[in-house]
Design a protein around this motif. Sequence first.
Motif, short mmCIF file in Angstrom:
data_model
loop_
_atom_site.label_atom_id
_atom_site.label_comp_id
_atom_site.label_asym_id
_atom_site.label_seq_id
_atom_site.Cartn_x
_atom_site.Cartn_y
_atom_site.Cartn_z
N PHE A 77 0.83 -1.21 0.00
CA PHE A 77 0.00 0.00 0.00
C PHE A 77 0.87 1.26 0.00
O PHE A 77 0.52 2.27 0.59
N GLU A 95 -0.67 4.63 -1.12
CA GLU A 95 -1.68 5.10 -0.17
C GLU A 95 -1.01 5.60 1.12
O GLU A 95 -1.38 6.66 1.65
N GLY A 111 -5.21 7.09 7.50
CA GLY A 111 -6.32 6.64 6.69
C GLY A 111 -6.06 5.28 6.04
O GLY A 111 -6.97 4.45 5.93
N THR A 112 -4.83 5.05 5.63
CA THR A 112 -4.48 3.78 5.02
C THR A 112 -4.51 2.66 6.05
O THR A 112 -4.98 1.55 5.77
N ASP A 147 -6.46 2.54 8.55
CA ASP A 147 -7.88 2.26 8.75
C ASP A 147 -8.42 1.33 7.66
O ASP A 147 -9.18 0.39 7.93
N LYS A 148 -8.01 1.58 6.41
CA LYS A 148 -8.48 0.76 5.29
C LYS A 148 -7.92 -0.67 5.39
O LYS A 148 -8.64 -1.64 5.10
N VAL A 149 -6.66 -0.77 5.79
CA VAL A 149 -6.04 -2.09 5.92
C VAL A 149 -6.71 -2.88 7.05
O VAL A 149 -7.01 -4.06 6.90
N LYS A 150 -6.97 -2.20 8.16
CA LYS A 150 -7.63 -2.89 9.28
C LYS A 150 -9.03 -3.33 8.90
O LYS A 150 -9.51 -4.39 9.33
N ALA A 151 -9.71 -2.53 8.08
CA ALA A 151 -11.06 -2.88 7.64
C ALA A 151 -11.06 -4.17 6.83
O ALA A 151 -12.09 -4.86 6.74
N MET A 152 -9.92 -4.53 6.23
CA MET A 152 -9.80 -5.80 5.51
C MET A 152 -9.64 -6.98 6.47
O MET A 152 -9.70 -8.14 6.05
N MET A 161 -5.05 -2.40 -3.46
CA MET A 161 -6.13 -2.12 -2.51
C MET A 161 -7.39 -2.89 -2.89
O MET A 161 -8.18 -3.28 -2.02
N GLN A 162 -7.56 -3.17 -4.17
CA GLN A 162 -8.70 -3.95 -4.63
C GLN A 162 -8.37 -5.46 -4.67
O GLN A 162 -9.25 -6.30 -4.47
#
Length: 282
Positions: A39, A42, A49-50, A52-57, A269-270
């Motif tokens: 990432f 990002e 913010g990144t 947060d997105k990684v943890k959301a995965m 990220m996708q």
Amino acid sequence: MKKVISLFVIALLSLVSTANAQKFGKMLKQTPGAVSFTFRNEFAKDVPGTLDKVKAMGITNIEFSNLFGKTAPELRALLDERGMRCSSLGVGFADLNDKLETVVQNAKTLGAEFVRIGSVPHKGPMDLELAKKTIEDFNRFGQKLKDNGLTFCYHNHGFEFEPYEGETYFDYIVKNTNSDLVFFEMDVVWMHLPGQDPAAMLKKYPKRFKLIHLKDLKIGVPPSKAGSTPNENCVVLGTGQINYPEILKAAKKSAIKYYYIEDENLGAMQQVPQSLVYLKGI
């Protein structure tokens, strides 16, 4: 009655404990971590913010090889706030060779257990002189890091697999470094591309690999010892050339402690969520 309730509670806790132990999948008990390079774009723009997105995965363990403009204490605070961790710190050869105290301080601040490098200075293919120098350097790094409560790992990148006496210089390095001080991080693609079998290598040296990078290679990409390939050749796990069921089966019997997804594709990220679905399903 109280005894019956107590037995019920114990049984329930046992079931919960078993579920937690196998909460990710059959081949991998725990959700794998990720390499920060996955990432990189990002993180370069927005570290909190990144994260947060990684943890959301579902990913909470990151191997950082870049602090992305933060100090180690700042990055550790961001991780702690999110219940995340850094288990391994990747640095350059020169950093470990010339700035050991800084590397140790950063690794300990981040809470890392491992310090790894991904290359050694070289101008061409690996040869015997460079292999001997590498062995000397790795033993020295391993001892210094062990003295500081850390473990040294080397991440293969391809050029180590030049042939030597019926094997490769990678074999020569593994066999001639101190097995109590020097360990390895397998990069599956950079082992497959030079014509090696990752699963067979794990079986050959089951106690020497402590970390592993999970990535996949687009079907049709030819063998190479270059240690690099266009970003778009990095594809979702399970859709490329790598036989992950075989590798993970061998890894379970090895000394590997941490598994990290490393996706060099600019669309990581996708792609990473799709790779997690694949790993969970095998």
